[in-house]
Design an enzyme around this catalytic site. Sequence first.
Site, short mmCIF file in Angstrom:
data_model
loop_
_atom_site.label_atom_id
_atom_site.label_comp_id
_atom_site.label_asym_id
_atom_site.label_seq_id
_atom_site.Cartn_x
_atom_site.Cartn_y
_atom_site.Cartn_z
N HIS A 170 0.82 -1.21 0.00
CA HIS A 170 0.00 0.00 0.00
C HIS A 170 0.86 1.27 0.00
CE1 HIS A 170 -3.77 1.92 0.08
NE2 HIS A 170 -4.38 1.18 0.96
N ASP A 226 -8.16 -11.79 -18.40
CA ASP A 226 -8.05 -13.06 -19.12
C ASP A 226 -6.58 -13.33 -19.44
OD1 ASP A 226 -8.13 -15.23 -20.81
OD2 ASP A 226 -9.67 -14.40 -22.14
#
Length: 433
Positions: A160, A377
């Site tokens: 983060h 994908d």
Amino acid sequence: MLCATRPIKLDDGKAYKHKKVEQQTLQHNTMKVQILSKKFVKPSIPTPPGLRNYNISFADELAPTVNLPLILYYPAANGNTATANLVSVSSQLEKLLERTLTLFYPLAGRYIKQSRLVDCNDQGVEYVELAADEVSDPLVAIQVNIFECGGLAVGGCFSHRIADVSTMASFICGWATLNQTKSTHGIFPSLDAASFFPGRGLDKFSMNLPRSMKNAEFKSATKMFAFNKKAISTLRAMCRSPRVSSVQLVNAILWKALIGVDREKHGRSRASVLIQPVNLRGKTNPPLAQHTLGNLWGLGTTQVKAGDNMAFQDVVDLLDGSIRKYVKDCGDVLSNGEDGYEVVINPFLESNKTMSNSEVNFCSFTSWCKFPFYEADFGLGKPIWASAVNMPLKNVVIVMDGKKGDGIEAWVHLDAADMPMFEQDSDIIAFAT
């Protein structure tokens, strides 16, 4: 359906830094896990010396010392249980990861706390659990698991310190786009966040977070609660605010339940504060680029006073109103100089004070909805599910799009002692599965 038996982390022996793990086997409940190797993957093209130092923004400085985890699950194609094709897929993923890191080169570096910058030294990302902010810590970890049934899971963990969920989505979807098109066109990240939000040497937003489960001072529990299309439609019908988002309808139910848990624990209705990160991309004037790397978010804050007995509609109005106001305020962040800076920084400062007040029930909700994780994908089709993971947090909720695209899944992190009370809340029973 993905078969969760004996996942194997693959190794083709071509890593830049290769640490062999001899027949290491981990037993996790009924799942047998073999870790064959650990490796670093570096950018395919070395980062030029002139780009060696990447300065973080003041928004990055404020980010909590945690990591953002995500797992994408892919089913076996056409019932194929053979692993040979998946081995080939994994090798291809690694090669494309090298190219993706060339574009997102700061993520292959190491953060230097003392200098508050990323040393873009191309040390690479590693298939290991990582912690944030140490010079030896990778900023990204990737793990590819192959299952005996032919399914595959791709897990990512992002520091983060220089990444928010939008950065994570840009990286993962850019990685998948390379697999589909073999071209980098259209996925270039913008690396100029520090020019809009120059670093100021600020203290991080602590949230009192432990670095790992073993360091937590409480026993955490994480469960996923699904709100399907019918439940959200029912909630909307109960609400007199037709413009309110599905996320805020679900958040209202979740926060109301957490307020009830706190009241049951303490025997009285205490003040409660809820913070919600707001993505600044697309909300400022001029707009920040969609794929800008870094932490570009502010905090929308909502408060319920001690003694208030809030109905569902009241909570909805509070949440919707506070977020709409904050989004409006964000419009002038870039053009209002110091005033714009305070729009971002002040909620962080106030929240840090609130967290240290033992008489306030502090909650944090973050939305990962509308990010295109279900479009990633890698050659196996689109994922059948995207999930968060168990984290050492309490009173923290991550909401994500449901796997059918018409619902919301809430990953609720609580003190383990509070979870049974939360599950027995009447609204949770009525609307969540």
